[in-house]
Design an enzyme around this catalytic site. Structure first.
Site, PDB file in Angstrom:
ATOM      1  CE1 TYR A 152      -4.166   2.364   0.980  1.00  0.00           C
ATOM      2  CE2 TYR A 152      -2.165   2.906   2.687  1.00  0.00           C
ATOM      3  CZ  TYR A 152      -3.548   3.592   1.558  1.00  0.00           C
ATOM      4  OH  TYR A 152      -4.647   4.770   1.962  1.00  0.00           O
ATOM      5  CE  LYS A 156      -3.658   5.051  -1.280  1.00  0.00           C
ATOM      6  NZ  LYS A 156      -4.863   5.692  -2.181  1.00  0.00           N
TER       7      LYS A 156
HETATM    8  N1  LIG Z   1      -9.816   5.604   5.357  1.00  0.00           N
HETATM    9  C1  LIG Z   1      -7.670   6.619   5.681  1.00  0.00           C
HETATM   10  O1  LIG Z   1      -7.749   5.827   6.992  1.00  0.00           O
HETATM   11  C2  LIG Z   1      -7.569   6.145   4.583  1.00  0.00           C
HETATM   12  C3  LIG Z   1      -6.154   7.391   4.722  1.00  0.00           C
HETATM   13  C4  LIG Z   1      -5.547   7.818   4.254  1.00  0.00           C
HETATM   14  C5  LIG Z   1      -5.522   7.196   2.353  1.00  0.00           C
HETATM   15  N2  LIG Z   1      -6.573   7.346   2.343  1.00  0.00           N
HETATM   16  C6  LIG Z   1      -7.095   7.083   0.815  1.00  0.00           C
HETATM   17  O2  LIG Z   1      -8.632   7.516   1.211  1.00  0.00           O
HETATM   18  C7  LIG Z   1      -9.121   7.013  -0.031  1.00  0.00           C
HETATM   19  C8  LIG Z   1     -10.785   6.488  -0.352  1.00  0.00           C
HETATM   20  O3  LIG Z   1     -10.356   5.545   1.011  1.00  0.00           O
HETATM   21  P1  LIG Z   1     -11.348   5.111   2.160  1.00  0.00           P
HETATM   22  O4  LIG Z   1     -11.356   5.200   3.858  1.00  0.00           O
HETATM   23  O5  LIG Z   1     -12.922   5.905   2.104  1.00  0.00           O
HETATM   24  O6  LIG Z   1     -11.573   3.445   1.599  1.00  0.00           O
HETATM   25  P2  LIG Z   1     -13.332   2.720   1.530  1.00  0.00           P
HETATM   26  O7  LIG Z   1     -12.683   0.947   1.299  1.00  0.00           O
HETATM   27  O8  LIG Z   1     -14.235   3.384   2.593  1.00  0.00           O
HETATM   28  O9  LIG Z   1     -13.999   3.033   0.436  1.00  0.00           O
HETATM   29  C9  LIG Z   1     -12.752   2.377  -0.782  1.00  0.00           C
HETATM   30  C10 LIG Z   1     -14.149   2.887  -1.948  1.00  0.00           C
HETATM   31  O10 LIG Z   1     -13.616   2.505  -3.670  1.00  0.00           O
HETATM   32  C11 LIG Z   1     -13.742   1.557  -4.198  1.00  0.00           C
HETATM   33  N3  LIG Z   1     -13.155   0.509  -4.675  1.00  0.00           N
HETATM   34  C12 LIG Z   1     -12.073  -0.811  -4.687  1.00  0.00           C
HETATM   35  N4  LIG Z   1     -12.014  -1.048  -5.345  1.00  0.00           N
HETATM   36  C13 LIG Z   1     -12.177  -0.065  -6.491  1.00  0.00           C
HETATM   37  C14 LIG Z   1     -12.226  -0.687  -7.729  1.00  0.00           C
HETATM   38  N5  LIG Z   1     -11.486  -1.906  -8.425  1.00  0.00           N
HETATM   39  N6  LIG Z   1     -13.271  -0.115  -8.789  1.00  0.00           N
HETATM   40  C15 LIG Z   1     -13.600   1.113  -8.053  1.00  0.00           C
HETATM   41  N7  LIG Z   1     -13.620   1.438  -7.036  1.00  0.00           N
HETATM   42  C16 LIG Z   1     -13.705   0.843  -5.987  1.00  0.00           C
HETATM   43  C17 LIG Z   1     -15.059   0.295  -2.671  1.00  0.00           C
HETATM   44  O11 LIG Z   1     -15.836  -0.650  -3.221  1.00  0.00           O
HETATM   45  C18 LIG Z   1     -15.097   1.551  -1.994  1.00  0.00           C
HETATM   46  O12 LIG Z   1     -16.497   2.368  -1.872  1.00  0.00           O
HETATM   47  C19 LIG Z   1      -7.969   5.632  -0.984  1.00  0.00           C
HETATM   48  O13 LIG Z   1      -7.502   7.164  -2.182  1.00  0.00           O
HETATM   49  C20 LIG Z   1      -7.061   5.922   0.844  1.00  0.00           C
HETATM   50  O14 LIG Z   1      -6.303   4.793   0.167  1.00  0.00           O
HETATM   51  C21 LIG Z   1      -7.800   6.669   3.285  1.00  0.00           C
END
Ligand SMILES: NC(=O)c1ccc[n+]([C@@H]2O[C@H](COP(=O)([O-])OP(=O)(O)OC[C@H]3O[C@@H](n4cnc5c(N)ncnc54)[C@H](O)[C@@H]3O)[C@@H](O)[C@H]2O)c1
Length: 254
Positions: A152, A156
């Site tokens: 991951y 990123k």
């Molecule tokens: N949650 C955290 O702590 C955190 C921290 C840093 C960065 N992020 C980043 O923020 C972004 C959003 O994360 P989140 O926490 O809302 O995640 P989440 O898991 O709640 O939502 C992710 C969404 O992406 C969709 N998804 C997964 N694979 C897919 C694909 N191949 N094609 C289309 N859709 C797909 C899922 O169905 C889901 O609705 C991501 O890029 C994540 O890496 C999250």
């Protein structure tokens, strides 16, 4: 007038978590929003809740033909693309010692290849518009590197470097397309809540203290506010920036 009035924005992974909050906020500020995700039921609900200025498209970000279809359908319905929020991603536990090649490749395929395809088709679509903004959701892991998330973190980091390359390319070509990355620490979304339920004993002992972990985590709105700013013309001189949103977590404490 809203802050992104009449802009057309595509938000990937917008069926839940941060993406859904981005979509709601952009729509509230006047954008027409294309909610995309592989989760059709939840994605349709988010688009329906937003109303006539939103539509849902089933979209796997690893599929080039899906990207072509999303760009075409967005242009047909709303006239073009001004903003892409590359947000969809997956997270799975794995240090360098216990990550299989299969898991590594699965994560790169979604979190890195999927973002590459989005940027490629967004630049193509935005070139002929008055301007465009690509917002790539990276992570603090892409700057700092997290021991428990080797694949991951690498995915990123790739997003951050790709963002800088695209920003430089668009500036040198004279396109009015900006490309920036956002690097949150934890966010209160299903991504992290689901991860905790999959951990085996001994994995990530440092975050077993849920209270301490939660105190570090942002609300989705606190990240969506930055997405809105980068999508809007208020940030029209910000290009190639790597924006940490971590309440100073990466800074030294004395
Ligand atoms: N949650 C955290 O702590 C955190 C921290 C840093 C960065 N992020 C980043 O923020 C972004 C959003 O994360 P989140 O926490 O809302 O995640 P989440 O898991 O709640 O939502 C992710 C969404 O992406 C969709 N998804 C997964 N694979 C897919 C694909 N191949 N094609 C289309 N859709 C797909 C899922 O169905 C889901 O609705 C991501 O890029 C994540 O890496 C999250």
């Amino acid at each position: 007038m809203g802050r992104v009035q009449n802009k057309v924005a595509i938000v990937t992974g917008a069926a839940g978590g941060l993406g859904a909050e981005d979509a709601r906020l952009l729509a509230r500020e006047g954008a027409k929003v294309v909610v995309t995700d592989i989760d059709e039921d939840a994605g349709r609900k988010v688009a329906a809740e937003i109303g006539e200025n939103a539509m849902f498209l089933r979209h796997d970000i690893t599929s080039e033909s899906d990207w072509q279809a999303v760009m075409k359908a967005t242009t047909e319905r709303f006239g073009g693309v001004d903003v892409l929020v590359n947000n969809a991603a997956i997270l799975a536990y794995g240090t360098i010692e216990d990550t299989s090649l299969e898991l590594w490749q699965k994560i790169q395929r979604i979190n890195s290849d999927g973002y590459f395809l989005g940027c490629k088709y967004a630049v193509q679509a935005m070139k002929s518009r008055p301007g465009g903004s690509i917002v790539n959701m990276s992570s603090l892991a892409g700057i700092g590197g997290m021991s428990s998330f080797c694949a991951y973190s690498a995915s990123k980091g790739a997003v951050a470097a790709m963002t800088r390359s695209i920003a430089a390319h668009c500036r040198m070509k004279g396109y009015k397309i900006r490309c920036n990355s956002i690097h949150p620490d934890g966010i209160k979304t299903p991504m992290v809540f689901n991860l905790h339920s999959t951990l085996k004993p001994g994995q990530m002992p440092a975050v077993r203290d849920a209270k301490e972990a939660l105190s570090r985590m942002a609300e989705p709105r606190q990240i969506a506010n930055l997405v809105l700013f980068l999508a809007s013309d208020e940030s029209d001189f910000i290009n190639g920036a790597e924006m940490r949103v971590d309440n100073g977590w990466l800074m030294w404490a004395d």
